[in-house]
Design an enzyme around this catalytic site. Structure first.
Site, PDB file in Angstrom:
ATOM      1  N   ASN A   8       0.920  -1.211  -0.037  1.00  0.00           N
ATOM      2  CA  ASN A   8      -0.164  -0.055   0.193  1.00  0.00           C
ATOM      3  C   ASN A   8       1.004   1.275   0.036  1.00  0.00           C
ATOM      4  OD1 ASN A   8      -1.898   2.038   0.598  1.00  0.00           O
ATOM      5  ND2 ASN A   8      -2.640   1.334   2.274  1.00  0.00           N
ATOM      6  N   TRP A   9       0.880   2.025  -1.122  1.00  0.00           N
ATOM      7  CA  TRP A   9       1.799   3.013  -1.329  1.00  0.00           C
ATOM      8  C   TRP A   9       1.318   4.247  -0.655  1.00  0.00           C
ATOM      9  CZ3 TRP A   9       4.015   3.240  -7.058  1.00  0.00           C
ATOM     10  CH2 TRP A   9       4.717   1.822  -7.190  1.00  0.00           C
ATOM     11  N   LYS A  10       0.148   4.170  -0.485  1.00  0.00           N
ATOM     12  CA  LYS A  10      -0.527   5.447   0.183  1.00  0.00           C
ATOM     13  C   LYS A  10      -0.361   6.575  -0.645  1.00  0.00           C
ATOM     14  CE  LYS A  10      -0.220   3.152   4.915  1.00  0.00           C
ATOM     15  NZ  LYS A  10       0.080   3.219   6.235  1.00  0.00           N
ATOM     16  N   HIS A  92      -9.662   1.360   5.269  1.00  0.00           N
ATOM     17  CA  HIS A  92      -8.222   1.421   5.944  1.00  0.00           C
ATOM     18  C   HIS A  92      -8.570   2.604   7.132  1.00  0.00           C
ATOM     19  CE1 HIS A  92      -4.019   2.883   6.644  1.00  0.00           C
ATOM     20  NE2 HIS A  92      -3.670   1.318   6.098  1.00  0.00           N
ATOM     21  N   GLU A 162      -5.214  -4.597  11.017  1.00  0.00           N
ATOM     22  CA  GLU A 162      -4.141  -3.575  11.019  1.00  0.00           C
ATOM     23  C   GLU A 162      -4.192  -2.922  12.211  1.00  0.00           C
ATOM     24  OE1 GLU A 162      -2.199  -2.451   7.185  1.00  0.00           O
ATOM     25  OE2 GLU A 162      -3.987  -1.307   7.210  1.00  0.00           O
ATOM     26  N   GLY A 168       2.874   2.228  10.909  1.00  0.00           N
ATOM     27  CA  GLY A 168       4.021   3.194  10.690  1.00  0.00           C
ATOM     28  C   GLY A 168       4.639   3.601  12.060  1.00  0.00           C
ATOM     29  N   SER A 208       3.499  -2.125  10.587  1.00  0.00           N
ATOM     30  CA  SER A 208       4.875  -2.278  10.707  1.00  0.00           C
ATOM     31  C   SER A 208       5.553  -3.662  10.336  1.00  0.00           C
ATOM     32  CB  SER A 208       5.430  -1.842  12.233  1.00  0.00           C
ATOM     33  OG  SER A 208       5.234  -0.471  12.273  1.00  0.00           O
ATOM     34  N   GLY A 229       2.934  -1.120   4.506  1.00  0.00           N
ATOM     35  CA  GLY A 229       2.859   0.455   3.886  1.00  0.00           C
ATOM     36  C   GLY A 229       4.331   0.683   3.588  1.00  0.00           C
ATOM     37  N   GLY A 230       5.078   1.521   4.793  1.00  0.00           N
ATOM     38  CA  GLY A 230       6.351   1.773   4.513  1.00  0.00           C
ATOM     39  C   GLY A 230       7.350   1.039   3.895  1.00  0.00           C
TER      40      GLY A 230
END
Ligand code: 13P
Length: 245
Positions: A8-10, A92, A162, A168, A208, A229-230
């Protein structure tokens, strides 16, 4: 079932990142797991021309809840499908908590995207204070039950657990805690559907997760993949996670 590894690149990502994905995936053509890449809509437009089904699937982040082009700013499922997507992230925690999106609205979106042939990845998870009050399972079960119409399931779906506090933050629950929540989600899904269906709904963990902890998390029973994510903003890390799976 094969693990599902979704990135998920957001609102981050860039054409360079998209190119690094294309270059990596065209060499590795992963078939050990199902890969889903969810860029912003603008980057979906960029990446879809270069995408091959050998790389995995494209996915979107959220959509408008009505089937009309008369809305301001939000993309409709039709626009999303036109970019070659097969998955979409819905509910989300950023939408639930920062945009006050309710499970009822998520459910409307789920019904709409099923009509368009998309597979929703429905996100659920507790906030830090809810966890401290031992409300994790109650919150998660309520979000799942209310975000999907279990009396009329019209398509396949994926659940992503999540924990909001893990997203994050560099913190994750222990493997035992992840296992407990996923086991309870599995039981709930079996109860709400039937054993055959309930055991085959992919349950992802997100928050994370990265190339360092992916192997441990993926070895937990009832974890069938990760929503990243990150770490998905770096193809070396994302590639390593795909290899773990
Ligand atoms: P991080 O992997 O950056 O914690 O984000 C998780 C997430 O929100 C994916 O949807």
């Amino acid at each position: 079932m094969k693990n599902l590894i979704a990135g998920n690149w957001k609102l981050k990502g860039s054409p360079d990142l998209a190119d690094s994905y294309i270059s990596h995936l065209s060499k590795t053509k992963p078939d050990n797991c199902t890969v889903v890449v969810c860029p912003t809509f603008d980057l979906l437009e960029y990446i879809c021309d270069k995408w091959s089904s050998e790389f995995g699937h494209l996915g979107a982040q959220d959509c408008f809840h009505e089937d009309t082009n008369y809305n301001d700013g939000l993309r409709t499922p039709d626009e999303i499908v036109s970019k070659g997507t097969s998955y979409i992230i819905l509910g989300h925690s950023d939408r639930r908590n920062k945009c006050h999106e309710t499970s009822e609205l998520v459910r409307k979106k789920v019904d709409l995207v099923w009509d368009k042939g998309l597979i929703p990845i429905v996100c659920v998870g507790e906030k830090s204070d809810e966890r401290k009050q031992n409300l994790t399972q109650k919150i998660v079960n309520k979000q799942i039950t209310e975000s999907l119409d279990f009396d009329n399931l019209r398509g396949p779906f994926v659940i992503a657990y999540e924990p909001v506090w893990a997203i994050g933050s560099g913190n994750t629950p222990t493997m035992e805690e992840i296992g407990e929540v996923h086991d309870e989600i599995r039981k709930l899904l079996v109860d709400l559907t039937c054993p055959t269906r309930g055991h085959n709904i992919p349950l992802l963990y997100g928050g994370s997760a990265d190339d360092q902890n992916a192997g441990s998390i993926l070895s937990v029973e009832n974890v069938n993949g990760l929503l990243i994510g990150g770490a998905s903003l770096n193809i070396q890390k994302f590639g390593a996670i795909i290899e773990c799976a």
